[in-house]
Design a protein around this motif. Structure first.
Motif, PDB file in Angstrom:
ATOM      1  N   THR A   1       0.835  -1.197   0.000  1.00  0.00           N
ATOM      2  CA  THR A   1       0.000   0.000   0.000  1.00  0.00           C
ATOM      3  C   THR A   1       0.871   1.249   0.000  1.00  0.00           C
ATOM      4  O   THR A   1       0.642   2.194  -0.773  1.00  0.00           O
ATOM      5  CB  THR A   1      -0.933   0.002   1.226  1.00  0.00           C
ATOM      6  OG1 THR A   1      -1.814  -1.118   1.136  1.00  0.00           O
ATOM      7  CG2 THR A   1      -1.737   1.289   1.296  1.00  0.00           C
ATOM      8  N   GLU A   2       1.889   1.267   0.867  1.00  0.00           N
ATOM      9  CA  GLU A   2       2.801   2.412   0.922  1.00  0.00           C
ATOM     10  C   GLU A   2       3.629   2.520  -0.347  1.00  0.00           C
ATOM     11  O   GLU A   2       3.890   3.618  -0.852  1.00  0.00           O
ATOM     12  CB  GLU A   2       3.718   2.310   2.141  1.00  0.00           C
ATOM     13  CG  GLU A   2       3.004   2.322   3.485  1.00  0.00           C
ATOM     14  CD  GLU A   2       2.263   3.626   3.754  1.00  0.00           C
ATOM     15  OE1 GLU A   2       2.484   4.612   3.019  1.00  0.00           O
ATOM     16  OE2 GLU A   2       1.469   3.657   4.701  1.00  0.00           O
ATOM     17  N   GLU A   3       4.045   1.382  -0.879  1.00  0.00           N
ATOM     18  CA  GLU A   3       4.883   1.400  -2.075  1.00  0.00           C
ATOM     19  C   GLU A   3       4.129   1.911  -3.302  1.00  0.00           C
ATOM     20  O   GLU A   3       4.695   2.615  -4.143  1.00  0.00           O
ATOM     21  CB  GLU A   3       5.443   0.006  -2.337  1.00  0.00           C
ATOM     22  CG  GLU A   3       6.461  -0.459  -1.311  1.00  0.00           C
ATOM     23  CD  GLU A   3       7.733   0.361  -1.348  1.00  0.00           C
ATOM     24  OE1 GLU A   3       8.499   0.237  -2.306  1.00  0.00           O
ATOM     25  OE2 GLU A   3       7.950   1.142  -0.403  1.00  0.00           O
TER      26      GLU A   3
ATOM     27  N   GLU B   1       1.812   4.120  -3.256  1.00  0.00           N
ATOM     28  CA  GLU B   1       1.775   5.573  -3.070  1.00  0.00           C
ATOM     29  C   GLU B   1       3.112   6.195  -3.473  1.00  0.00           C
ATOM     30  O   GLU B   1       3.158   7.258  -4.092  1.00  0.00           O
ATOM     31  CB  GLU B   1       1.461   5.885  -1.600  1.00  0.00           C
ATOM     32  CG  GLU B   1       1.300   7.350  -1.278  1.00  0.00           C
ATOM     33  CD  GLU B   1       0.044   7.967  -1.868  1.00  0.00           C
ATOM     34  OE1 GLU B   1      -0.009   9.209  -1.969  1.00  0.00           O
ATOM     35  OE2 GLU B   1      -0.889   7.210  -2.243  1.00  0.00           O
TER      36      GLU B   1
ATOM     37  N   SER C   1       8.098   3.241   3.273  1.00  0.00           N
ATOM     38  CA  SER C   1       7.958   4.525   3.959  1.00  0.00           C
ATOM     39  C   SER C   1       6.575   5.128   3.692  1.00  0.00           C
ATOM     40  O   SER C   1       6.134   5.156   2.545  1.00  0.00           O
ATOM     41  CB  SER C   1       9.036   5.500   3.461  1.00  0.00           C
ATOM     42  OG  SER C   1       8.920   6.750   4.092  1.00  0.00           O
TER      43      SER C   1
END
Length: 207
Positions: free
Chosen positions: A75-77, A79, A157
């Motif tokens: 999910t973060e990647e 983004e 991150s």
């Protein structure tokens, strides 16, 4: 130690470490019992600011937990790749073939999630946290390589999901995730060239 032995031992270690490569395709083969604990013990021997030892190594072997970590990391990647990363950054990553999909988080038989430990109810104020934890991770990677294992340093991150999924207190802050195991039979690595010694070492001698 005799000079010849000292040179031979450090040369042997250097020759071994220069063969290390980051691996993104892992086999499901389990790691022999005790190997990861000993590698973490080696990492925890690192020097640290004021000897506070501001690190925590969370060893994750549960497939269900690794699945949750992968879902949150991807999910973060997504983004990152779709919105946060600059074109320059994406161009730099291009030769490595990375994207938002992180199968190594579930394919590798184990993850070592490394946290910085900051001041909290049961932990003192640390000094030079990132420097200390960075040295410890270097020792961790070297120890795992010496055991014939492959690794990757993954830095999603932001990393707050690591605390939530792994139940870690607020004073622990995610530093990186290290998938560890054996490479898949069809695993490939980029054909990288490391800078030669004369380019990275500056020697100042008495004139």
């Amino acid at each position: 130690m005799a000079p010849d032995e000292a040179l031979a031992r450090v040369r042997d270690l250097a020759d071994d470490l220069v063969r290390r490569r980051s691996v993104r395709d892992f086999a499901s083969t389990p790691v022999p019992e005790g190997v990861l604990d000993e590698a973490i013990r080696a990492a925890a021997s690192a020097p640290s600011g004021a000897h506070v030892q501001p690190w925590r190594f969370v060893l994750v072997e549960d497939p269900a937990v690794r699945r949750r970590l992968r879902e949150a990391a991807e999910t973060e990647e997504r983004e990152f790749y779709e919105r946060r990363a600059s074109e320059e950054w994406l161009d730099a990553l291009g030769p490595l073939g990375t994207d938002a999909t992180k199968p190594f988080l579930t394919d590798a038989p184990a993850l070592i999630v490394v946290f910085e430990v900051h001041q909290g109810p049961s932990s003192p104020r640390p000094y030079y946290v990132k420097e200390s934890v960075g040295i410890a991770v270097g020792l961790l990677l070297a120890a795992l390589h010496r055991a014939g294992l492959s690794t990757l340093t993954h830095t999603p991150s932001p990393m707050k999901f690591l605390n939530e999924i792994l139940g870690r207190p607020a004073e622990e802050r995610g530093f990186l995730v290290v998938p560890v195991g054996y490479p898949a039979p069809d695993a490939t690595v980029p054909d990288l060239e490391r800078k030669p010694l004369d380019e990275v070492r500056v020697r100042i001698v008495e004139q």
